[in-house]
Write a protein that holds these residues in place. Structure first.
Motif, PDB file in Angstrom:
ATOM      1  N   GLY A   1       0.742  -0.939  -0.008  1.00  0.00           N
ATOM      2  CA  GLY A   1       0.325  -0.099   0.139  1.00  0.00           C
ATOM      3  C   GLY A   1       1.076   1.443   0.541  1.00  0.00           C
ATOM      4  O   GLY A   1       2.001   1.274  -0.606  1.00  0.00           O
ATOM      5  N   LYS A   2       0.551   2.183   0.589  1.00  0.00           N
ATOM      6  CA  LYS A   2       1.330   3.325   0.298  1.00  0.00           C
ATOM      7  C   LYS A   2       2.808   3.084   1.398  1.00  0.00           C
ATOM      8  O   LYS A   2       2.551   2.557   2.429  1.00  0.00           O
ATOM      9  N   LEU A   3       3.229   4.562   1.559  1.00  0.00           N
ATOM     10  CA  LEU A   3       4.586   4.389   1.968  1.00  0.00           C
ATOM     11  C   LEU A   3       4.841   5.118   3.370  1.00  0.00           C
ATOM     12  O   LEU A   3       4.087   4.186   4.375  1.00  0.00           O
ATOM     13  N   GLY A   4       4.231   6.233   3.235  1.00  0.00           N
ATOM     14  CA  GLY A   4       3.895   6.944   4.890  1.00  0.00           C
ATOM     15  C   GLY A   4       5.273   6.728   5.571  1.00  0.00           C
ATOM     16  O   GLY A   4       6.991   6.484   5.557  1.00  0.00           O
ATOM     17  N   ASP A   5       5.714   7.830   6.574  1.00  0.00           N
ATOM     18  CA  ASP A   5       6.043   7.664   7.303  1.00  0.00           C
ATOM     19  C   ASP A   5       6.351   7.461   9.118  1.00  0.00           C
ATOM     20  O   ASP A   5       6.914   7.421  10.067  1.00  0.00           O
ATOM     21  N   GLY A   6       4.874   6.435   9.361  1.00  0.00           N
ATOM     22  CA  GLY A   6       4.639   6.129  10.417  1.00  0.00           C
ATOM     23  C   GLY A   6       3.900   7.138  11.027  1.00  0.00           C
ATOM     24  O   GLY A   6       3.128   7.001  12.247  1.00  0.00           O
ATOM     25  N   SER A   7       3.128   7.957  10.529  1.00  0.00           N
ATOM     26  CA  SER A   7       2.731   9.080  11.073  1.00  0.00           C
ATOM     27  C   SER A   7       0.637   8.658  11.007  1.00  0.00           C
ATOM     28  O   SER A   7       0.010   8.675  10.845  1.00  0.00           O
ATOM     29  N   SER A   8       0.474   7.599  10.256  1.00  0.00           N
ATOM     30  CA  SER A   8      -0.943   6.922   9.587  1.00  0.00           C
ATOM     31  C   SER A   8      -0.834   5.195   9.895  1.00  0.00           C
ATOM     32  O   SER A   8       0.388   4.365   9.961  1.00  0.00           O
ATOM     33  N   ALA A   9      -1.857   4.815  10.837  1.00  0.00           N
ATOM     34  CA  ALA A   9      -1.824   3.804  10.918  1.00  0.00           C
ATOM     35  C   ALA A   9      -1.823   2.610   9.841  1.00  0.00           C
ATOM     36  O   ALA A   9      -1.024   1.333   9.653  1.00  0.00           O
TER      37      ALA A   9
ATOM     38  N   GLU B   1      15.217   2.851   4.642  1.00  0.00           N
ATOM     39  CA  GLU B   1      14.937   4.728   5.152  1.00  0.00           C
ATOM     40  C   GLU B   1      15.122   5.630   3.819  1.00  0.00           C
ATOM     41  O   GLU B   1      14.450   6.443   3.575  1.00  0.00           O
ATOM     42  N   SER B   2      15.677   4.901   2.182  1.00  0.00           N
ATOM     43  CA  SER B   2      15.648   5.258   1.046  1.00  0.00           C
ATOM     44  C   SER B   2      13.999   5.326   1.044  1.00  0.00           C
ATOM     45  O   SER B   2      13.629   5.921  -0.196  1.00  0.00           O
ATOM     46  N   ILE B   3      13.336   4.320   1.340  1.00  0.00           N
ATOM     47  CA  ILE B   3      11.921   4.396   0.962  1.00  0.00           C
ATOM     48  C   ILE B   3      11.009   4.478   1.733  1.00  0.00           C
ATOM     49  O   ILE B   3      10.093   5.548   1.026  1.00  0.00           O
ATOM     50  N   PHE B   4      10.720   4.623   3.307  1.00  0.00           N
ATOM     51  CA  PHE B   4      10.552   4.934   4.365  1.00  0.00           C
ATOM     52  C   PHE B   4      10.803   6.286   4.962  1.00  0.00           C
ATOM     53  O   PHE B   4      12.242   6.606   5.483  1.00  0.00           O
ATOM     54  N   LYS B   5      10.716   7.719   4.079  1.00  0.00           N
ATOM     55  CA  LYS B   5      11.451   9.097   4.054  1.00  0.00           C
ATOM     56  C   LYS B   5      11.237   8.985   6.171  1.00  0.00           C
ATOM     57  O   LYS B   5       9.830   9.657   6.363  1.00  0.00           O
ATOM     58  N   ASN B   6      11.585   9.691   6.357  1.00  0.00           N
ATOM     59  CA  ASN B   6      11.766  10.176   8.130  1.00  0.00           C
ATOM     60  C   ASN B   6      10.536   8.789   8.858  1.00  0.00           C
ATOM     61  O   ASN B   6      10.026   9.911   9.667  1.00  0.00           O
TER      62      ASN B   6
ATOM     63  N   GLU C   1       7.005  15.751   0.051  1.00  0.00           N
ATOM     64  CA  GLU C   1       7.444  14.590   0.422  1.00  0.00           C
ATOM     65  C   GLU C   1       7.605  14.697   1.837  1.00  0.00           C
ATOM     66  O   GLU C   1       7.109  13.157   2.664  1.00  0.00           O
ATOM     67  N   ASP C   2       7.783  15.439   2.137  1.00  0.00           N
ATOM     68  CA  ASP C   2       8.502  15.301   3.890  1.00  0.00           C
ATOM     69  C   ASP C   2       7.562  16.256   5.018  1.00  0.00           C
ATOM     70  O   ASP C   2       7.829  16.825   5.977  1.00  0.00           O
ATOM     71  N   ILE C   3       6.501  16.520   4.520  1.00  0.00           N
ATOM     72  CA  ILE C   3       4.662  16.934   5.045  1.00  0.00           C
ATOM     73  C   ILE C   3       5.411  16.126   6.860  1.00  0.00           C
ATOM     74  O   ILE C   3       5.693  14.760   6.505  1.00  0.00           O
ATOM     75  N   ARG C   4       4.905  17.244   7.637  1.00  0.00           N
ATOM     76  CA  ARG C   4       5.509  15.813   9.204  1.00  0.00           C
ATOM     77  C   ARG C   4       3.657  16.591   9.663  1.00  0.00           C
ATOM     78  O   ARG C   4       3.308  17.481   9.791  1.00  0.00           O
ATOM     79  N   LEU C   5       2.857  15.151  10.112  1.00  0.00           N
ATOM     80  CA  LEU C   5       1.559  15.131  10.556  1.00  0.00           C
ATOM     81  C   LEU C   5       1.537  14.713  12.019  1.00  0.00           C
ATOM     82  O   LEU C   5       2.261  13.302  12.438  1.00  0.00           O
ATOM     83  N   ALA C   6       1.237  15.353  12.687  1.00  0.00           N
ATOM     84  CA  ALA C   6       0.879  14.349  14.020  1.00  0.00           C
ATOM     85  C   ALA C   6      -0.437  13.954  14.317  1.00  0.00           C
ATOM     86  O   ALA C   6      -1.244  15.315  14.195  1.00  0.00           O
ATOM     87  N   PRO C   7      -0.873  13.001  14.894  1.00  0.00           N
ATOM     88  CA  PRO C   7      -2.133  12.038  14.463  1.00  0.00           C
ATOM     89  C   PRO C   7      -3.002  12.944  15.170  1.00  0.00           C
ATOM     90  O   PRO C   7      -2.350  12.403  16.560  1.00  0.00           O
TER      91      PRO C   7
END
Length: 618
Positions: free
Chosen positions: A30-38, A170-175, A570-576
């Motif tokens: 599915g989507k990659l994401g930075d871990g801010s979404s379940a 980390e080259s695929i899952f950024k930050n 791409e480097d958006i930071r979201l706090a859930p």
């Protein structure tokens, strides 16, 4: 005349298994994401490894699973039968290799495609698998899918089972960053669906005795339940349900073979349909389906032979048959509910009476709202033609299945300057902007009527398309983008109150976020670094040295569109925004948004934290 492009043998390229996964990771996780979404990819990697451990438990091998996540490293250990030692490398690096193709061993398995751990291997910069059985062990290490080391031990005292360790690339899952709340939710679902299983996560034990009843106990606080949770179990089906006193919307937790089908599917559709049919027949009344299901909080789990899912991440069931000699999914669920729920309601008249009162109340509210809803829809229709509040995007969550993995976002902003900056720098394909005019109304204690009467709320509801059901939601992410000052914080609170009051499932299902924007810009002639905290500012100053230029951003309107594109790209930071436990939403809103000034004043005084800017360094 257009020159014809050459097409010959040189244009044909065969990718090996790991190249294909790394080139098209979305097809597998599915989507990659930075871990801010379940549903970000790093959690799918954890889930793929865990699924194999769960299948071992289902087959009666190993009652405990241990998980450790420290920083970016994940370790998962089960005490099952262990991978056959001669196949340790093949199982994690050869497509279409695995034990689940043998239906004798895995009749109702979670995964049947033999892809799971291969995807984890290919998308990790470090991956290690170790299997122990019959007093011997074998291990293999990989880097981005390439085998780097192999070991065999002919004698070991280790307990049997499989241990997998990996570090996402980390080259695929950024930050990226693992959030323990999302891992805990994943783990809790596993133990609810597998009574008798213990999962230990970073030293904490998770265990369930009552299955889906425990899931609902956590999902809805006891004081908000209209009646005690109804818990029904059959051979290949388990159901739990109640109705909320305060929630307006329907809430479903659905599972197939232990897989959380977050997008529902044939089983969830059949469940919703069967509840209506059973209740109509029980009361012998042709109640409206929406009145029966309004405020329902429920869970269903079924087991299907060789299930067909609509995507590799298995979030939506496509199967129409239970498998073997069993009937269709729809018939099976309907027959079960008709028998079990009908029997329960006959035996528990207090529950039956409470449920009927709730249905009649919903019917009255629907009829009371019908007039104002019609006016509001007409107003919204006219406004949509010239709606200055919504600057929409081209692609939406409700578009074709092909687009489902795209991140579609609605930014809710305050004022023209902030919305202007975001509008100019956004991706017009997937990012929309809804601009607020001043502070929204405090909706605590108000009825659903206000959503239609208040133009701003009505237009926001229309933009999201959630009036009828959350399934019609047009954006994955609803992002509150306000200044980090007192007024901005107040607007955040008022918006969160609105969603908690009328659409809490948006928060429960992880759609609501706060946009994090940089507090500082630190730069010299060669490099610019944006900093989101005091610590990051100090680190940037140390890195750039020789007195760099430092700018303190006080509001979103101060950030130029050229710069803003870096913070929402791409480097958006979201706090859930999360509801960690079964909080009584009514009590939560009453304390923070109600008229209890002395209590709240005391809370603020006792918890106030003052952070002073280090002006001397600026």
């Amino acid at each position: 005349m257009t020159k014809e492009t050459q097409y010959n043998e040189d244009n044909i390229r065969s990718l090996d298994w790991k190249e294909h996964i790394r080139m098209r990771p979305g097809m597998y996780i599915g989507k990659l994401g930075d871990g801010s979404s379940a549903d970000d990819g790093i959690y799918i990697l954890v889930k793929e490894v865990l699924d194999n451990c769960i299948d071992e438990f289902v087959m009666g091998a190993g009652k405990t699973i241990e998980i450790s996540i420290q920083g970016d490293k994940v370790i998962v250990r089960d005490y099952g039968r262990g991978i056959p030692l001669g196949k340790v490398v093949d199982v994690v690096s050869k497509m279409n290799t695995g034990g689940k193709y043998d239906s004798r061993a895995f009749k109702k398995s979670v995964g049947l495609n033999g892809v799971g751990t291969k995807a984890v291997n290919a998308l990790s910069n470090y991956f290690r698998v170790e299997s122990t059985r019959d007093g011997k062990s074998a291990s293999a290490e990989f880097e981005r899918g390439e085998l780097t080391n192999q070991e065999h031990l002919d004698e070991t005292s280790r307990r049997r089972g499989t241990k997998v360790s990996f570090i996402p690339d980390e080259s695929i899952f950024k930050n990226y960053k693992f959030r323990s709340e999302y891992v805990e939710r994943l783990i809790k679902n596993y133990v609810y669906l597998n009574p008798g299983l213990t999962i230990v996560f970073n030293g904490e034990k998770y265990f369930s005795e009552n299955g889906l009843k425990d899931l609902l106990s956590e999902s809805i606080a006891e004081g908000d339940r209209l009646y005690p949770i109804i818990h029904l179990k059959g051979d290949d089906i388990e159901v739990a349900m109640t109705h909320s006193r305060t929630q307006y919307s329907e809430e479903y937790h659905s599972f197939v073979n232990g897989q959380n089908t977050t997008q529902g599917g044939t089983h969830q559709a059949a469940f919703r349909e069967s509840i209506v049919r059973t209740i109509r027949e029980f009361y012998n009344k042709n109640y409206d389906a929406s009145d029966i299901r309004k405020s329902i909080v429920s869970a269903i789990s079924i087991k299907v032979m060789e299930p067909v899912f609509e995507s590799q991440t298995k979030t939506k069931l496509g199967s129409t048959d239970m498998g073997g000699d069993l009937p269709t999914v729809r018939t099976y669920i309907n027959d079960f509910l008709k028998r079990s729920l009908d029997n329960f309601l006959h035996k528990n008249t207090e529950v039956a009476d409470a449920l009927q009162r709730k249905i009649l109340q919903a019917e009255r509210e629907r009829k009371d709202l019908s007039g104002i809803r019609k006016l509001a829809k007409e107003r919204a229709k006219k406004a949509n033609l010239h709606n200055k509040k919504l600057r929409d995007c081209r692609i939406h969550l409700t578009d074709s299945k092909k687009e489902r993995n795209l991140e579609t976002t609605l930014f809710i902003t305050e004022g023209d300057s902030a919305s202007g900056s975001i509008t100019k720098s956004r991706d017009v394909n997937t990012q929309a902007v809804f601009s607020l005019k001043g502070k929204p109304l405090n909706s605590y204690g108000l009825t659903k009527k206000i959503v239609y009467e208040n133009e701003e709320f009505n237009l926001l509801q229309a933009a999201l398309n959630i009036e009828e059901s959350i399934e019609d939601l047009r954006y994955n992410n609803i992002v509150i983008a306000t200044d980090a000052d007192v007024d901005g914080m107040h607007i955040r609170l008022l918006l969160i109150t609105f969603f908690l009051q009328f659409f809490p499932e948006l928060i429960k299902e992880g759609h609501l976020y706060i946009l994090e924007t940089p507090l500082f810009r630190v730069r010299n002639k060669k490099e610019t670094i944006y900093c989101y905290s005091e610590q990051e500012r100090q680190d940037a100053m140390a890195k750039l040295g020789a007195k760099p230029e430092i700018t303190r951003f006080k509001g979103l309107g101060e950030i130029s569109p050229d710069e803003f594109k870096y913070f929402i790209g791409e480097d958006i930071r979201l706090a859930p925004v999360m509801l960690d436990k079964a909080l009584m939403i009514e009590e939560l809103l009453s304390f923070y948004m109600g008229k209890n000034t002395p209590d709240r004043q005391k809370f603020i005084i006792e918890n106030l934290k003052v952070e002073l800017d280090r002006v001397d360094e600026l």
